[in-house]
Design a protein around this motif. Structure first.
Motif, PDB file in Angstrom:
ATOM      1  N   ALA A  57       0.832  -1.208   0.000  1.00  5.93           N
ATOM      2  CA  ALA A  57       0.000   0.000   0.000  1.00  5.93           C
ATOM      3  C   ALA A  57       0.865   1.255   0.000  1.00  5.93           C
ATOM      4  CB  ALA A  57      -0.921  -0.007   1.220  1.00  5.93           C
ATOM      5  N   HIS A  58       1.858   1.287   0.879  1.00  5.94           N
ATOM      6  CA  HIS A  58       2.744   2.447   0.979  1.00  5.94           C
ATOM      7  C   HIS A  58       3.583   2.596  -0.284  1.00  5.94           C
ATOM      8  CE1 HIS A  58       4.982   5.452   3.366  1.00  5.94           C
ATOM      9  NE2 HIS A  58       6.023   5.047   2.677  1.00  5.94           N
ATOM     10  N   GLN A  59       4.127   1.496  -0.777  1.00  5.45           N
ATOM     11  CA  GLN A  59       4.959   1.553  -1.970  1.00  5.45           C
ATOM     12  C   GLN A  59       4.157   1.979  -3.194  1.00  5.45           C
ATOM     13  OE1 GLN A  59       8.351   1.206  -2.257  1.00  5.45           O
ATOM     14  NE2 GLN A  59       8.292   1.259  -0.016  1.00  5.45           N
ATOM     15  N   ALA A  60       2.906   1.500  -3.278  1.00  6.36           N
ATOM     16  CA  ALA A  60       2.048   1.905  -4.398  1.00  6.36           C
ATOM     17  C   ALA A  60       1.785   3.400  -4.365  1.00  6.36           C
ATOM     18  CB  ALA A  60       0.736   1.125  -4.362  1.00  6.36           C
ATOM     19  N   MET A  61       1.563   3.939  -3.172  1.00  7.59           N
ATOM     20  CA  MET A  61       1.320   5.367  -3.070  1.00  7.59           C
ATOM     21  C   MET A  61       2.578   6.161  -3.405  1.00  7.59           C
ATOM     22  SD  MET A  61      -1.200   7.384  -2.557  1.00  7.59           S
ATOM     23  CE  MET A  61      -2.436   6.558  -1.547  1.00  7.59           C
ATOM     24  N   LEU A  62       3.739   5.664  -2.997  1.00  7.92           N
ATOM     25  CA  LEU A  62       4.981   6.354  -3.347  1.00  7.92           C
ATOM     26  C   LEU A  62       5.205   6.382  -4.858  1.00  7.92           C
ATOM     27  CD1 LEU A  62       7.567   5.156  -0.657  1.00  7.92           C
ATOM     28  CD2 LEU A  62       6.380   7.354  -0.804  1.00  7.92           C
ATOM     29  N   ARG A  63       4.935   5.255  -5.517  1.00 10.68           N
ATOM     30  CA  ARG A  63       5.075   5.228  -6.980  1.00 10.68           C
ATOM     31  C   ARG A  63       4.140   6.239  -7.629  1.00 10.68           C
ATOM     32  NH1 ARG A  63       5.365  -0.416  -5.856  1.00 10.68           N
ATOM     33  NH2 ARG A  63       3.164  -0.705  -6.395  1.00 10.68           N
ATOM     34  N   ARG A  64       2.948   6.336  -7.098  1.00  7.73           N
ATOM     35  CA  ARG A  64       1.990   7.288  -7.644  1.00  7.73           C
ATOM     36  C   ARG A  64       2.453   8.719  -7.412  1.00  7.73           C
ATOM     37  NH1 ARG A  64      -3.698   5.996  -5.452  1.00  7.73           N
ATOM     38  NH2 ARG A  64      -3.038   4.030  -6.373  1.00  7.73           N
ATOM     39  N   MET A  65       2.963   8.996  -6.204  1.00  3.34           N
ATOM     40  CA  MET A  65       3.371  10.352  -5.876  1.00  3.34           C
ATOM     41  C   MET A  65       4.666  10.762  -6.581  1.00  3.34           C
ATOM     42  SD  MET A  65       0.958  11.485  -4.094  1.00  3.34           S
ATOM     43  CE  MET A  65       1.736  13.008  -3.628  1.00  3.34           C
ATOM     44  N   ASP A  68       4.967  10.797  -9.652  1.00  5.02           N
ATOM     45  CA  ASP A  68       4.494  11.539 -10.819  1.00  5.02           C
ATOM     46  C   ASP A  68       4.307  12.999 -10.413  1.00  5.02           C
ATOM     47  OD1 ASP A  68       3.152  12.704 -12.912  1.00  5.02           O
ATOM     48  OD2 ASP A  68       1.548  11.213 -13.012  1.00  5.02           O
ATOM     49  N   PRO A  69       4.984  13.944 -11.047  1.00  7.33           N
ATOM     50  CA  PRO A  69       4.854  15.351 -10.662  1.00  7.33           C
ATOM     51  C   PRO A  69       3.414  15.853 -10.677  1.00  7.33           C
ATOM     52  CG  PRO A  69       6.709  15.063 -12.156  1.00  7.33           C
ATOM     53  CD  PRO A  69       5.980  13.758 -12.128  1.00  7.33           C
ATOM     54  N   ALA A  70       2.604  15.337 -11.591  1.00  7.45           N
ATOM     55  CA  ALA A  70       1.208  15.773 -11.654  1.00  7.45           C
ATOM     56  C   ALA A  70       0.448  15.328 -10.412  1.00  7.45           C
ATOM     57  CB  ALA A  70       0.541  15.219 -12.914  1.00  7.45           C
ATOM     58  N   ALA A  90       1.794  14.655  -7.418  1.00  7.24           N
ATOM     59  CA  ALA A  90       2.293  15.437  -6.289  1.00  7.24           C
ATOM     60  C   ALA A  90       1.691  16.844  -6.285  1.00  7.24           C
ATOM     61  CB  ALA A  90       3.814  15.505  -6.341  1.00  7.24           C
ATOM     62  N   ALA A  91       1.566  17.440  -7.472  1.00  2.00           N
ATOM     63  CA  ALA A  91       0.978  18.775  -7.572  1.00  2.00           C
ATOM     64  C   ALA A  91      -0.494  18.753  -7.190  1.00  2.00           C
ATOM     65  CB  ALA A  91       1.154  19.311  -8.986  1.00  2.00           C
ATOM     66  N   ALA A  92      -1.204  17.679  -7.583  1.00  2.00           N
ATOM     67  CA  ALA A  92      -2.623  17.570  -7.244  1.00  2.00           C
ATOM     68  C   ALA A  92      -2.817  17.507  -5.734  1.00  2.00           C
ATOM     69  CB  ALA A  92      -3.231  16.338  -7.913  1.00  2.00           C
ATOM     70  N   LEU A  93      -1.945  16.764  -5.034  1.00  2.00           N
ATOM     71  CA  LEU A  93      -2.047  16.685  -3.582  1.00  2.00           C
ATOM     72  C   LEU A  93      -1.730  18.029  -2.943  1.00  2.00           C
ATOM     73  CD1 LEU A  93      -2.417  15.184  -0.946  1.00  2.00           C
ATOM     74  CD2 LEU A  93      -0.051  14.386  -1.135  1.00  2.00           C
ATOM     75  N   ALA A  94      -0.640  18.666  -3.376  1.00  3.47           N
ATOM     76  CA  ALA A  94      -0.268  19.957  -2.795  1.00  3.47           C
ATOM     77  C   ALA A  94      -1.354  20.998  -3.013  1.00  3.47           C
ATOM     78  CB  ALA A  94       1.054  20.425  -3.406  1.00  3.47           C
ATOM     79  N   THR A  95      -1.941  21.004  -4.205  1.00  3.40           N
ATOM     80  CA  THR A  95      -3.012  21.952  -4.496  1.00  3.40           C
ATOM     81  C   THR A  95      -4.233  21.682  -3.628  1.00  3.40           C
ATOM     82  OG1 THR A  95      -2.247  22.181  -6.784  1.00  3.40           O
ATOM     83  CG2 THR A  95      -4.510  22.852  -6.314  1.00  3.40           C
ATOM     84  N   SER A  96      -4.526  20.412  -3.398  1.00  2.49           N
ATOM     85  CA  SER A  96      -5.701  20.070  -2.584  1.00  2.49           C
ATOM     86  C   SER A  96      -5.500  20.491  -1.132  1.00  2.49           C
ATOM     87  CB  SER A  96      -5.998  18.571  -2.667  1.00  2.49           C
ATOM     88  OG  SER A  96      -5.100  17.795  -1.894  1.00  2.49           O
ATOM     89  N   VAL A  97      -4.255  20.450  -0.635  1.00  2.00           N
ATOM     90  CA  VAL A  97      -3.982  20.907   0.727  1.00  2.00           C
ATOM     91  C   VAL A  97      -4.297  22.395   0.845  1.00  2.00           C
ATOM     92  CG1 VAL A  97      -2.179  21.310   2.446  1.00  2.00           C
ATOM     93  CG2 VAL A  97      -2.280  19.125   1.238  1.00  2.00           C
ATOM     94  N   LEU A  98      -3.823  23.182  -0.111  1.00  6.28           N
ATOM     95  CA  LEU A  98      -4.102  24.620  -0.093  1.00  6.28           C
ATOM     96  C   LEU A  98      -5.595  24.899  -0.242  1.00  6.28           C
ATOM     97  CD1 LEU A  98      -1.160  25.964  -2.278  1.00  6.28           C
ATOM     98  CD2 LEU A  98      -1.375  26.020   0.211  1.00  6.28           C
TER      99      LEU A  98
END
Length: 297
Positions: free
Chosen positions: A190-198, A200-202, A204-212
């Motif tokens: 589960a953790h490794q799958a999420m790291l592989r997904r993150m 991807d710059p897109a 990572a940007a989607a997560l950062a934007t959602s935090v803001l």
């Protein structure tokens, strides 16, 4: 000694792992951890809470939820955003508990908890936000160097110790149980799958934007009307990720229209006050919750 029981529930389409223990007549306490994969070098999950669930379970029911991609909960499909985490938290609470709960969110879990309060206030009796840079007002734009030059790979005990030590006032709480659980979580699919997904710059940007987006949505709602549930803010005096002043401003923003708001500062603690100063933390947390119960009675 109270024993935590692990079970799996279905929440937002994910086989979600929860830990639970205790009984009590009042609202259950639900714990939302921080430590999102890709954002921090330590592996998040319910193991971060240490002895807090067992201590709480002496007088009340306690449920700790593993978020998507952390602990024993799979990563799921699609990008990880705060909206996804809030939807999952709402579903997990509804599936695990009858009636409103006292929700306690640490780090990113604090911002997720605030979103739950705004979107599904009927699920909550109260909200406690703990040491949460995500939920607090943003700083001056200077990069936080706490995790600069983090060791790699992050799956080793040395790397996990380094991350926890960087976030702590003192290292006494970083025990074998924490490191064993953190390494196991870091090595999980589960953790490794999420790291592989993150990676991807897109993504990572989607997560950062959602935090803001989530952060400013909470601020706007709190300024325009009363925050919908009683709220407690617990800050740590030596937290390297968010200052006490920023946590105090979060309190002020929520308290301006929600009179049932409290602020507490835990001294001699870094980012994990519930681990580093367990007795003072337990005291202020339960006093807040018991006080709300007494007011209703």
């Amino acid at each position: 000694m109270t024993t935590l029981l692990s079970r799996t529930i279905q929440a937002d389409g994910l086989a979600t792992r929860i830990l639970e223990a205790g009984r009590g007549e009042g609202p259950a306490v639900v714990l939302l951890h921080g430590g999102l994969p890709g954002l921090v070098p330590y592996a998040g999950g319910s193991h971060l809470w240490g002895a807090l669930p067992e201590a709480l379970a002496r007088a009340r029911r306690v449920i700790a939820i593993d978020s998507p991609g952390s602990g024993g909960t799979p990563a799921g499909d699609g990008p990880l955003t705060l909206e996804v985490l809030a939807r999952h938290a709402c579903a997990a609470i509804a599936a695990a508990v009858d009636g409103p709960v006292h929700l306690v969110g640490h780090d990113t879990g604090g911002l997720v908890g605030a979103m739950v309060a705004l979107e599904k206030p009927a699920l909550l009796a109260s909200l406690t936000i703990v040491a949460s840079a995500a939920a607090a007002p943003s700083g001056d734009g200077v990069d936080n160097l706490t995790f600069f030059a983090a060791p790699s790979p992050a799956t080793t005990r040395q790397a996990q110790f380094w991350a926890f030590d960087r976030m702590s006032y003192a290292h006494h709480h970083i025990d074998d149980a924490l490191l064993d659980a953190a390494v196991a979580a870091a090595e999980s699919e589960a953790h490794q799958a999420m790291l592989r997904r993150m990676a991807d710059p897109a993504a990572a940007a989607a997560l950062a934007t959602s935090v803001l987006r989530a952060k400013f949505g909470v601020f706007r709602a709190a300024r325009e009307a009363a925050f919908p549930v009683p709220t407690q803010i617990i800050a740590a005096a030596e937290d390297p990720l968010v200052s006490r002043d920023h946590m105090l401003w979060l309190f002020r923003i929520i308290a301006q229209h929600q009179p049932a708001t409290q602020f507490h500062l835990i001294n001699r603690s870094g980012s994990f006050p519930f681990r580093e100063q367990p007795e003072p933390f337990l005291q202020v947390l339960t006093a807040f919750q018991d006080g709300l119960i007494a007011e209703v009675a």
